[in-house]
Scaffold this motif. Structure first.
Motif, short mmCIF file in Angstrom:
data_model
loop_
_atom_site.label_atom_id
_atom_site.label_comp_id
_atom_site.label_asym_id
_atom_site.label_seq_id
_atom_site.Cartn_x
_atom_site.Cartn_y
_atom_site.Cartn_z
N LEU A 53 0.82 -1.20 0.00
CA LEU A 53 0.00 0.00 0.00
C LEU A 53 0.86 1.26 0.00
O LEU A 53 0.56 2.23 -0.70
CB LEU A 53 -0.92 0.01 1.22
CG LEU A 53 -2.16 -0.87 1.15
CD1 LEU A 53 -2.89 -0.84 2.49
CD2 LEU A 53 -3.10 -0.43 0.04
N LEU A 54 1.93 1.25 0.78
CA LEU A 54 2.79 2.41 0.87
C LEU A 54 3.48 2.71 -0.46
O LEU A 54 3.51 3.86 -0.92
CB LEU A 54 3.84 2.20 1.96
CG LEU A 54 4.83 3.34 2.22
CD1 LEU A 54 4.09 4.55 2.76
CD2 LEU A 54 5.92 2.91 3.16
N ILE A 55 4.00 1.65 -1.11
CA ILE A 55 4.79 1.83 -2.34
C ILE A 55 3.90 2.14 -3.53
O ILE A 55 4.20 3.01 -4.35
CB ILE A 55 5.65 0.59 -2.60
CG1 ILE A 55 6.69 0.42 -1.47
CG2 ILE A 55 6.36 0.69 -3.95
CD1 ILE A 55 7.46 -0.87 -1.55
N PHE A 56 2.78 1.43 -3.65
CA PHE A 56 1.97 1.52 -4.87
C PHE A 56 0.73 2.39 -4.73
O PHE A 56 0.02 2.60 -5.71
CB PHE A 56 1.56 0.13 -5.34
CG PHE A 56 2.71 -0.74 -5.74
CD1 PHE A 56 3.34 -0.55 -6.96
CD2 PHE A 56 3.19 -1.73 -4.90
CE1 PHE A 56 4.41 -1.34 -7.34
CE2 PHE A 56 4.26 -2.52 -5.27
CZ PHE A 56 4.87 -2.33 -6.49
N PHE A 57 0.44 2.90 -3.53
CA PHE A 57 -0.75 3.74 -3.38
C PHE A 57 -0.43 5.07 -2.69
O PHE A 57 -0.62 6.14 -3.28
CB PHE A 57 -1.84 3.01 -2.61
CG PHE A 57 -3.08 3.83 -2.42
CD1 PHE A 57 -3.96 4.03 -3.47
CD2 PHE A 57 -3.37 4.44 -1.20
CE1 PHE A 57 -5.11 4.80 -3.31
CE2 PHE A 57 -4.50 5.21 -1.03
CZ PHE A 57 -5.38 5.39 -2.08
N PHE A 58 0.05 5.01 -1.45
CA PHE A 58 0.23 6.25 -0.68
C PHE A 58 1.30 7.16 -1.28
O PHE A 58 1.06 8.36 -1.47
CB PHE A 58 0.57 5.91 0.77
CG PHE A 58 -0.57 5.28 1.53
CD1 PHE A 58 -1.73 6.00 1.78
CD2 PHE A 58 -0.50 3.97 1.95
CE1 PHE A 58 -2.79 5.42 2.46
CE2 PHE A 58 -1.55 3.38 2.63
CZ PHE A 58 -2.70 4.11 2.88
N ILE A 59 2.48 6.61 -1.58
CA ILE A 59 3.54 7.44 -2.15
C ILE A 59 3.14 8.02 -3.51
O ILE A 59 3.30 9.22 -3.75
CB ILE A 59 4.86 6.65 -2.23
CG1 ILE A 59 5.38 6.35 -0.81
CG2 ILE A 59 5.91 7.41 -3.02
CD1 ILE A 59 6.65 5.54 -0.78
N PRO A 60 2.61 7.20 -4.47
CA PRO A 60 2.17 7.80 -5.74
C PRO A 60 1.07 8.84 -5.57
O PRO A 60 1.04 9.83 -6.31
CB PRO A 60 1.66 6.59 -6.54
CG PRO A 60 2.39 5.42 -5.97
CD PRO A 60 2.52 5.73 -4.52
N THR A 61 0.17 8.64 -4.61
CA THR A 61 -0.89 9.62 -4.38
C THR A 61 -0.32 10.95 -3.91
O THR A 61 -0.72 12.02 -4.39
CB THR A 61 -1.90 9.09 -3.35
OG1 THR A 61 -2.46 7.87 -3.83
CG2 THR A 61 -3.01 10.09 -3.12
N VAL A 62 0.61 10.90 -2.98
CA VAL A 62 1.24 12.12 -2.48
C VAL A 62 2.04 12.80 -3.59
O VAL A 62 2.00 14.03 -3.76
CB VAL A 62 2.13 11.81 -1.27
CG1 VAL A 62 2.91 13.05 -0.84
CG2 VAL A 62 1.28 11.30 -0.11
N MET A 63 2.78 12.02 -4.37
CA MET A 63 3.56 12.59 -5.47
C MET A 63 2.65 13.20 -6.53
O MET A 63 2.95 14.24 -7.10
CB MET A 63 4.46 11.52 -6.08
CG MET A 63 5.56 11.03 -5.16
SD MET A 63 6.59 9.76 -5.91
CE MET A 63 7.35 10.69 -7.25
N ASN A 64 1.53 12.53 -6.80
CA ASN A 64 0.57 13.07 -7.76
C ASN A 64 0.02 14.41 -7.28
O ASN A 64 -0.13 15.36 -8.07
CB ASN A 64 -0.57 12.07 -7.95
CG ASN A 64 -1.62 12.57 -8.92
OD1 ASN A 64 -1.41 12.56 -10.12
ND2 ASN A 64 -2.74 13.02 -8.39
N LEU A 65 -0.27 14.50 -5.99
CA LEU A 65 -0.75 15.76 -5.43
C LEU A 65 0.29 16.86 -5.59
O LEU A 65 -0.03 18.00 -5.92
CB LEU A 65 -1.10 15.56 -3.95
CG LEU A 65 -1.52 16.79 -3.16
CD1 LEU A 65 -2.81 17.36 -3.74
CD2 LEU A 65 -1.71 16.45 -1.69
N ALA A 66 1.54 16.52 -5.39
CA ALA A 66 2.60 17.53 -5.49
C ALA A 66 2.84 17.95 -6.93
O ALA A 66 2.96 19.15 -7.24
CB ALA A 66 3.89 16.98 -4.87
#
Length: 324
Positions: A53-66
């Motif tokens: 979840l951290l690698i494939f969901f949370f981190i990409p979501t935060v990066m997408n927001l940025a």
């Protein structure tokens, strides 16, 4: 009395107990001290799932927001913060509002078709006969098929010289050249019907499960009171399918907002962008090297799904609680 270190059997059976309780010594200690359950040793089993979840969901979501607030593209050597410029650009040229409107219309149509087809199939195939069981399997086959394959098959069937026009030509005795995927008004309805056809087998199974949970005594009492099959369905079965409707409506409406495969295979957003849903625009914009605009649209889609999901599920659950 001496107790075994592994297993303890209570010597006395209290009044009202049908069988003696057999508890391990470890389980008894846990009952006496619930804090032992939170020692932390089971939590290590969550590490693989949390890592995914951290690698494939949370981190990409935060990066997408940025990245949505930067000038990230294939034509820029540096990535700089540009505030809301991407949002302003998308709003000014009308692309964002158009694709939002198309996506919402498409999602609503898919929900109507998918649940309408699924409910009709569940009602007609409710009886557990051999023929009905075979039909259920056949109608579920599209669910396990590739969405791209389904889209390309229907695209071949519905094109001007496709199978459908040829069949109609034979039946009518004259040449039929209907452009099923060429109307700026009705093409989105046709594509949504294809999407609903693909997933109607899943809705059918959920509705069938709901029908099987209805108490037969209730139905028998209604028949004795003189209820017709039509009244039996609308007055008893349909209201009691509220949990199934909650699941099917939520999954079909919110799931189709993330659709891509069928629209890409059938129309590619044509004619004139009338079937260009948000995910299609994101894919096309990213392929053009405009990475920040595509991430902006994906962020907007994420927020749209969240804004629709929360009130929708709340309303459906509230409706379900009132009925049941």
């Amino acid at each position: 009395m001496a107790y075994n270190t592994n297993t303890v059997t209570e010597p006395a059976v209290h009044e009202g107990d049908s069988v003696p309780r057999v508890l391990s010594a470890r389980a008894r200690r846990r009952e006496q001290s619930p804090a032992l359950l939170y020692k932390g040793y089971p939590l290590r089993f969550l590490i693989p799932a949390l890592s995914v979840l951290l690698i494939f969901f949370f981190i990409p979501t935060v990066m997408n927001l940025a990245y949505a607030f930067t000038n990230w593209s294939a034509y820029s050597t540096t990535i700089r913060f540009n505030g809301f410029d991407n949002f302003v650009t998308l709003f000014r040229d009308g692309t964002l509002l158009r694709d939002l409107r198309v996506t919402i219309v498409y999602a609503v149509l898919v929900a109507i078709f998918q649940n309408g087809f699924g409910l009709a199939l569940a009602v007609f195939l409710e009886r557990d006969t051999r023929l009905n069981r075979f039909a259920r399997v056949m109608f579920f086959v599209p669910v396990i098929m590739s969405a791209l394959a389904v889209g390309y098959i229907w695209q071949a069937v519905l094109k001007t010289d496709g199978a459908l026009n040829q069949i109609l030509s034979v039946l009518c005795g004259r040449d039929i050249h209907v452009e099923w995927l060429g109307s700026t008004t009705w093409t989105i309805v046709v594509v949504a019907a294809i999407h609903g056809w693909k997933w109607m087998g899943l809705a059918m199974l959920v509705f069938l499960a709901g029908l099987k949970t209805i108490d037969p005594d209730v139905l028998e009492a209604a028949r004795i009171d003189g209820a017709s099959p039509w009244q039996l369905f609308w007055r008893i079965k349909f209201p009691l399918l509220a949990p199934a409707f909650t699941f099917n409506v939520a999954t079909s409406l919110l799931g189709s907002m993330n659709g891509f495969d069928i629209v890409q295979a059938t129309t590619e957003g044509a004619p004139g962008g009338t079937t260009e849903i948000i995910n299609l625009f994101i894919w096309r914009t990213f392929g053009q090297g405009l990475y920040s605009q595509s991430t902006t649209m994906s962020l907007v889609l994420f927020l749209l799904v969240m804004l629709m999901a929360i009130p929708l599920i709340w309303y459906l659950r509230r409706r379900e609680a009132k009925i049941l």
